[in-house]
Design a protein around this motif. Structure first.
Motif, PDB file in Angstrom:
ATOM      1  N   ILE A   1       0.837  -1.194   0.000  1.00  0.00           N
ATOM      2  CA  ILE A   1       0.000   0.000   0.000  1.00  0.00           C
ATOM      3  C   ILE A   1       0.873   1.246   0.000  1.00  0.00           C
ATOM      4  O   ILE A   1       0.653   2.184  -0.764  1.00  0.00           O
ATOM      5  N   ALA A   2       1.887   1.248   0.861  1.00  0.00           N
ATOM      6  CA  ALA A   2       2.774   2.411   0.963  1.00  0.00           C
ATOM      7  C   ALA A   2       3.497   2.685  -0.342  1.00  0.00           C
ATOM      8  O   ALA A   2       3.774   3.843  -0.683  1.00  0.00           O
TER       9      ALA A   2
ATOM     10  N   GLY B   1       2.301   2.001  -3.297  1.00  0.00           N
ATOM     11  CA  GLY B   1       1.352   2.239  -4.374  1.00  0.00           C
ATOM     12  C   GLY B   1       1.267   3.714  -4.719  1.00  0.00           C
ATOM     13  O   GLY B   1       1.808   4.576  -4.021  1.00  0.00           O
TER      14      GLY B   1
ATOM     15  N   ASP C   1      -0.269   7.554  -5.298  1.00  0.00           N
ATOM     16  CA  ASP C   1      -1.157   8.437  -4.554  1.00  0.00           C
ATOM     17  C   ASP C   1      -2.498   8.458  -5.288  1.00  0.00           C
ATOM     18  O   ASP C   1      -2.613   9.032  -6.367  1.00  0.00           O
ATOM     19  N   ASP C   2      -3.505   7.819  -4.706  1.00  0.00           N
ATOM     20  CA  ASP C   2      -4.788   7.704  -5.379  1.00  0.00           C
ATOM     21  C   ASP C   2      -5.809   8.747  -4.917  1.00  0.00           C
ATOM     22  O   ASP C   2      -6.987   8.663  -5.248  1.00  0.00           O
ATOM     23  N   ASP C   3      -5.353   9.729  -4.140  1.00  0.00           N
ATOM     24  CA  ASP C   3      -6.246  10.832  -3.783  1.00  0.00           C
ATOM     25  C   ASP C   3      -6.541  11.663  -5.026  1.00  0.00           C
ATOM     26  O   ASP C   3      -5.738  11.706  -5.964  1.00  0.00           O
TER      27      ASP C   3
ATOM     28  N   SER D   1       5.716  10.212   2.529  1.00  0.00           N
ATOM     29  CA  SER D   1       5.583   9.427   1.311  1.00  0.00           C
ATOM     30  C   SER D   1       6.923   8.786   0.963  1.00  0.00           C
ATOM     31  O   SER D   1       7.950   9.094   1.563  1.00  0.00           O
TER      32      SER D   1
ATOM     33  N   HIS E   1       3.054   1.178   5.977  1.00  0.00           N
ATOM     34  CA  HIS E   1       1.687   1.662   5.809  1.00  0.00           C
ATOM     35  C   HIS E   1       1.251   2.460   7.038  1.00  0.00           C
ATOM     36  O   HIS E   1       1.446   2.035   8.169  1.00  0.00           O
ATOM     37  N   ASN E   2       0.696   3.638   6.780  1.00  0.00           N
ATOM     38  CA  ASN E   2       0.120   4.478   7.835  1.00  0.00           C
ATOM     39  C   ASN E   2       1.126   4.817   8.935  1.00  0.00           C
ATOM     40  O   ASN E   2       0.888   4.565  10.115  1.00  0.00           O
TER      41      ASN E   2
ATOM     42  N   LYS F   1       3.996   8.553  -4.704  1.00  0.00           N
ATOM     43  CA  LYS F   1       3.438   7.353  -4.079  1.00  0.00           C
ATOM     44  C   LYS F   1       2.429   7.738  -2.994  1.00  0.00           C
ATOM     45  O   LYS F   1       2.142   8.907  -2.789  1.00  0.00           O
ATOM     46  N   LYS F   2       1.914   6.737  -2.339  1.00  0.00           N
ATOM     47  CA  LYS F   2       0.877   6.944  -1.332  1.00  0.00           C
ATOM     48  C   LYS F   2       1.239   8.086  -0.390  1.00  0.00           C
ATOM     49  O   LYS F   2       2.327   8.112   0.184  1.00  0.00           O
TER      50      LYS F   2
ATOM     51  N   TYR G   1       0.580   9.978   3.020  1.00  0.00           N
ATOM     52  CA  TYR G   1       0.009   9.839   4.353  1.00  0.00           C
ATOM     53  C   TYR G   1       0.027  11.207   5.034  1.00  0.00           C
ATOM     54  O   TYR G   1       1.092  11.746   5.330  1.00  0.00           O
TER      55      TYR G   1
END
Length: 285
Positions: A105-106, A108, A110-112, A149, A154-155, A248-249, A251
């Motif tokens: 997930i981390a 992946g 940035d899907d925002d 990022s 994750h998180n 990337k993702k 947070y």
């Protein structure tokens, strides 16, 4: 900043199923005030004299003759402590081993999604407090957020990324109106804000979370970023080490980090976020 990663050494060939018993033996020998071992894949672990004695004693019990030449790290994560907690700042409580193990997930994208008609840009240029205020002042920038990022956890929490083992960078995600603000103009602000030739460091801030980075969302941003780096290099006599990678993702950092300097920072002295403001930025904690 204290990262509470309690770490001990397992001899090569020892099963991880032995870890609980060995951990019990280790913690039973240590007082609650024993120094902690901070382990990082990016640097050599630091062992205090007390911890060294404990590690050696544990190894001696398993191998009566000598300390094994080949060892591997086995880490047990416990909730972190931070002096900021004593100042009234809270941290995420969901950074536990279960959530931290999921690196897919981390890593992946940035899907925002930005607001209609807006675009995202993402930059790492040292402590994100001052970087965010810099972009807040840019005309055409409609929103800024600070976060983490480019890591493998994750998180993560602030303390996680400061441990140096998650590979996250402190970044600012900028939302901007391309009709009022070009991506190229954001790149100019980025270069002017920091020294892109220092590895994992900006001023007194040292660590992988302070590295220079441009994280692009589109092929057009990638192309513009690389061309901008080439132009910038002509003005510098040291090599630029800025990384240019896909975004990337993202947070979002803890709330107290958001617009930190505009809200007054540690001393309650607010700094202007007005568009076009060129007052010197005092990046204090």
């Amino acid at each position: 900043m204290i990262s509470r990663w309690k770490t001990f050494l397992l001899p090569t060939g020892c099963n991880t199923s032995d870890a609980p018993a060995m951990l019990h033996a280790l913690t039973a020998s240590a007082s609650s005030t024993s120094p902690l071992l901070v382990a990082s894949s990016l640097s050599k672990p630091f062992l205090s004299p007390a911890t060294q004695n404990l590690s050696l004693s544990l190894s001696a019990a398993k191998h009566a003759a000598t300390f094994p030449q080949n060892t591997r790290l086995f880490s047990i994560y416990s909730p972190p402590m931070n002096i900021l907690n004593k100042l009234g700042f809270g941290f995420k409580s969901n950074s536990d081993p279960a959530t931290m193990e999921n690196s897919s997930i981390a890593q992946g994208p940035d899907d925002d999604v930005p607001a209609p008609g807006q675009q995202f840009a993402q930059f790492g240029a040292g402590c994100f407090w001052g970087v965010e205020l810099t972009f807040q002042r840019v005309p055409g920038v409609t929103k800024t957020e600070v976060g983490y990022s480019q890591g493998f956890v994750h998180n993560p929490s602030y303390e996680d990324i400061c441990s140096g083992i998650t590979n996250h960078n402190e970044v600012v995600r900028v939302q901007y109106d391309p009709k009022e603000c070009s991506y190229e103009s954001l790149l100019e602000v980025f270069w002017a804000r920091h020294d892109p030739t220092t590895l994992n460091r900006q001023g007194n801030d040292v660590g992988t979370q302070y590295r220079s980075g441009i994280y692009y969302y589109t092929p057009e941003q990638e192309k513009a970023a690389k061309e901008s780096l080439e132009r910038q290099q002509k003005f510098l006599n040291r090599k630029i080490i800025t990384e240019i990678l896909p975004a990337k993702k993202f947070y979002r950092a803890e709330e107290y980090h958001q617009q930190y300097l505009a809200k007054g920072g540690r001393f309650g002295i607010k700094q202007s976020a007005e568009k076009g403001c060129n007052d010197p930025i005092r990046c204090y904690g």
